[in-house]
Scaffold this motif. Structure first.
Motif, PDB file in Angstrom:
ATOM      1  N   GLN A   1       2.251  -1.656 -21.439  1.00  0.00           N
ATOM      2  CA  GLN A   1       3.467  -2.316 -21.889  1.00  0.00           C
ATOM      3  C   GLN A   1       3.257  -2.939 -23.271  1.00  0.00           C
ATOM      4  O   GLN A   1       2.255  -3.623 -23.486  1.00  0.00           O
ATOM      5  CB  GLN A   1       3.858  -3.397 -20.877  1.00  0.00           C
TER       6      GLN A   1
ATOM      7  N   LEU B   1       7.785   0.782 -19.616  1.00  0.00           N
ATOM      8  CA  LEU B   1       6.449   0.804 -19.021  1.00  0.00           C
ATOM      9  C   LEU B   1       5.988   2.224 -18.768  1.00  0.00           C
ATOM     10  O   LEU B   1       6.792   3.094 -18.436  1.00  0.00           O
ATOM     11  CB  LEU B   1       6.458   0.057 -17.680  1.00  0.00           C
TER      12      LEU B   1
ATOM     13  N   HIS C   1      13.333  -0.222 -13.615  1.00  0.00           N
ATOM     14  CA  HIS C   1      12.969  -1.128 -14.700  1.00  0.00           C
ATOM     15  C   HIS C   1      14.145  -2.004 -15.122  1.00  0.00           C
ATOM     16  O   HIS C   1      15.290  -1.566 -15.129  1.00  0.00           O
ATOM     17  CB  HIS C   1      12.485  -0.352 -15.925  1.00  0.00           C
TER      18      HIS C   1
ATOM     19  N   GLU D   1       8.619  -1.892 -11.115  1.00  0.00           N
ATOM     20  CA  GLU D   1       7.852  -1.482 -12.291  1.00  0.00           C
ATOM     21  C   GLU D   1       7.116  -0.161 -12.123  1.00  0.00           C
ATOM     22  O   GLU D   1       6.946   0.575 -13.097  1.00  0.00           O
ATOM     23  CB  GLU D   1       6.863  -2.578 -12.680  1.00  0.00           C
TER      24      GLU D   1
ATOM     25  N   THR E   1       0.137  -3.337 -27.438  1.00  0.00           N
ATOM     26  CA  THR E   1       0.356  -2.667 -26.157  1.00  0.00           C
ATOM     27  C   THR E   1      -0.827  -2.963 -25.255  1.00  0.00           C
ATOM     28  O   THR E   1      -1.980  -2.762 -25.651  1.00  0.00           O
ATOM     29  CB  THR E   1       0.523  -1.151 -26.348  1.00  0.00           C
TER      30      THR E   1
ATOM     31  N   GLU F   1      12.191  -3.469 -20.011  1.00  0.00           N
ATOM     32  CA  GLU F   1      10.893  -2.951 -19.556  1.00  0.00           C
ATOM     33  C   GLU F   1      10.760  -1.477 -19.940  1.00  0.00           C
ATOM     34  O   GLU F   1      11.514  -0.636 -19.452  1.00  0.00           O
ATOM     35  CB  GLU F   1      10.739  -3.103 -18.038  1.00  0.00           C
TER      36      GLU F   1
END
Length: 181
Positions: A65, A145, A139, A99, A73, A143
């Motif tokens: 992320q 991800l 998400h 997630e 990141t 987000e």
């Protein structure tokens, strides 16, 4: 705390994400001082453990992320806010599913603690999720991800590769200490 007295508590800003302000305190020696704080909702860190797809042992599931606050990141454990009425275990199961898409058959609380007590009012809980079944991610709008996994024996070393995230290290170390990894 008998020698400390809150004379005034002032909220200077409320972002909806966190609240910031100060407490004017009378200290044990009788002097007064402002102690500034930021208050955040409780959060949960999830240490998801699954059987490797190739049958080669156990893996820890991570997310990659980007964190705009620091411009990096990170390889992180899934985590998120504990909603009103949720336990850390319930929040962990929900955040894991949102997630990563994984649904946990078992969620075990490991630890609950205060974070950065010199400046924050923030509780954090660590849970271990096991018996994972894959599913669809859900998400939040902010987000972005990527779900990835590392063998249990490599997870801590992978999480220590810069940049390093405090919550991920805490979660892995506590889970390892309690025999989950």
């Amino acid at each position: 705390m008998d020698d400390w007295e809150v004379l005034e508590s002032v909220v200077e800003y409320d972002t909806g994400w966190y609240t910031g302000g100060y407490d004017l305190m009378r200290q044990p020696d009788g002097t007064e001082k402002r102690y500034y704080w930021a208050e955040l909702a409780p959060a949960v860190i999830v240490v998801p453990v699954r059987d490797a797809a190739d049958g080669g042992g156990r893996e820890v599931v991570f997310v990659e992320q980007y964190r705009p606050a620091v411009g990096e990141t990170f390889l992180e454990l899934p985590a998120g806010i504990v909603e009103d009425g949720e336990s850390f275990a319930e929040a962990g199961a929900r955040e894991l599913a949102e997630e990563t898409g994984y649904r946990a058959g078992e969620v075990t609380p490991v630890e609950t603690f205060w974070v950065a007590t010199g400046v924050m009012r923030h509780r954090r809980g660590v849970v271990v999720a096991d018996d994972l079944d894959p599913g669809e991610v859900d998400h939040d709008g902010n987000e972005f991800l990527t779900v990835t996994a590392r063998p249990v024996e490599d997870a801590l070393a992978a999480a220590r590769e810069p940049p390093v995230n405090d919550a991920t290290l805490e979660g892995l170390l506590l889970a390892r200490e309690d025999g989950f990894l």
